[in-house]
Enzyme design. Structure first.
Site, PDB file in Angstrom:
ATOM      1  N   TYR A 123      11.050  26.987  33.934  1.00  0.00           N
ATOM      2  CA  TYR A 123      10.783  25.715  32.903  1.00  0.00           C
ATOM      3  C   TYR A 123       9.612  25.241  33.662  1.00  0.00           C
ATOM      4  O   TYR A 123       9.279  24.392  32.934  1.00  0.00           O
ATOM      5  CB  TYR A 123      11.822  25.310  32.290  1.00  0.00           C
ATOM      6  N   PHE A 405      26.199  20.127  31.713  1.00  0.00           N
ATOM      7  CA  PHE A 405      25.817  20.771  29.839  1.00  0.00           C
ATOM      8  C   PHE A 405      24.770  21.586  29.477  1.00  0.00           C
ATOM      9  O   PHE A 405      24.015  22.846  30.876  1.00  0.00           O
ATOM     10  CB  PHE A 405      25.294  19.039  29.620  1.00  0.00           C
TER      11      PHE A 405
END
Length: 405
Positions: A123, A405
């Site tokens: 990322y 999450f």
């Protein structure tokens, strides 16, 4: 293979989303998460890449708030379930997903996004910086505290789920608003992620709830019997305490449960207080791993959302190859207390040069600009600017997010 297209998903495509998610992570147990998450996950917030009519890549999000240094509350895109279906990789699918998602968040004025990375090398190229760390802790049963530790004498009691949810809803918000990296809980999605998330491979029992007047702990036992007797493990899912004394009481309770050999917590803070409470500092086994990866989507809004530990007036020359609207020189100026900041574009010469990933790494206080400079990632052009900026971005406590999450 046909031409690829990218768009937001429709509500009726939620099932396809979970199919791709499970396939991308090579994990059939994620099928069990489908029902758990169906009531809180919003497919219309997700993006998908299609090969013809086939969904081959997905990226979802939750809209929440995160506590940033100050403490202050900042809108957050909690990015989740990013994956590409096997057989369709190396075709630019992930790049297309990140492009669509970040463009949409930019247009919506969202300051910050965050995610957990399945692979740490992915990322950074999309502007995410490693902004917090987590400790995998294992503490043996009965580990003694220092005599100076003040343990709240009020009892810790086990309660059922219904009562526990009431306690969590009552206790969590006030504590979360003081802890950098903790998330808001207005949409109910935390219940799926913390209480109901399946543990198909872990062998853990259902969650149990230990409640104190000023806090609570949620944990899952893992049964383990040996020839010498029981050696069960307690796996902490969440521990919330409004006072240091309540924190000590909850840990004392967990460490004194019968039949247990160790208490594990895989999402403890880097500076978790229990580490300093132990009489034998070697009693705890600790492994440090990366935590939240943060992306500054609208740089000026993100920097103005947080507070600063020292006054600063610095010009940041920022590179951002993936989100060019952030690229350029920005003047960050705080008031004398660091409690309010303005961030404006400027033509002045930059005092520091850095990439947006480095600014994101320092955003929550998880890394210092001075430390990043020692790694060659931040360059100082104006003497003294690095120390000034690094002190301003620093925080007293390590940022920490204890829910996935």
């Amino acid at each position: 293979m046909g031409e690829l297209s990218t768009r937001r998903l429709r509500t009726d495509e939620q099932g396809d989303f979970f199919d791709v998610f499970a396939a991308a992570f090579l994990d059939d147990s994620l099928e069990a998460a489908r029902e758990v998450c169906s009531s809180t996950f919003r497919a219309e917030l997700a993006h998908g890449v299609f090969d013809g009519d086939e969904l081959i890549g997905c990226a979802g999000r939750f809209d929440q708030e995160i506590t940033v240094p100050g403490p202050a509350q900042c809108p957050l895109a909690a990015v989740t379930a990013v994956g590409v279906k096997p057989g369709h990789r190396r075709r630019g699918v992930l790049t297309a997903l990140m492009r669509a998602q970040l463009d949409a968040l930019h247009d919506g004025g969202v300051p910050v996004a965050a995610l957990y990375a399945s692979e740490a090398g992915i990322y950074g190229r999309f502007g995410y910086g490693l902004a917090s760390f987590e400790s995998h802790l294992a503490v043996p049963r009965g580990a003694a505290f220092l005599s100076t530790v003040d343990v709240d004498g009020r009892p810790v009691r086990e309660v059922g789920r219904e009562r526990a949810v009431e306690v969590v809803r009552a206790r969590y918000p006030a504590v979360a608003e003081t802890r950098t990296g903790w998330l808001s809980r207005s949409d109910g999605s935390w219940e799926a992620r913390v209480l109901d998330w399946p543990n198909a491979h872990g062998g853990h029992s259902a969650p149990r709830f230990a409640v104190h007047p000023d806090g609570y702990a949620i944990y899952r036992p893992k049964r383990k019997w040996t020839a010498r007797g029981p050696a069960h493990e307690l796996h902490v899912a969440e521990l919330v305490a409004a006072t240091p004394q309540a924190y000590a009481a909850l840990w004392r309770y967990l460490l004194d449960v019968d039949l247990v050999s160790e208490v594990h917590w895989r999402k403890a803070a880097l500076d978790e207080p229990v580490l300093g409470m132990l009489a034998n500092p070697r009693a705890a086994d600790r492994r440090v791993v990366d935590g939240l990866w943060v992306r500054l989507i609208n740089l000026d809004r993100a920097l103005m959302a947080r507070r600063y530990s020292a006054p600063a007036d610095v010009v940041l020359d920022v590179t951002d190859r993936f989100c060019p609207w952030n690229q350029g020189r920005w003047r960050l100026r705080t008031d004398a207390a660091g409690s309010a900041a303005t961030v404006t574009r400027t033509e002045e010469t930059g005092h520091l040069s850095l990439d947006v990933t480095d600014l994101a790494a320092a955003y929550l206080g998880g890394s210092t600009l001075a430390g990043l400079a020692r790694s060659g990632r931040v360059v100082e052009h104006e003497p003294g600017a690095l120390v000034t900026a690094s002190r301003a971005f620093a925080t007293d406590c390590a940022p920490h997010c204890q829910e996935g999450f």
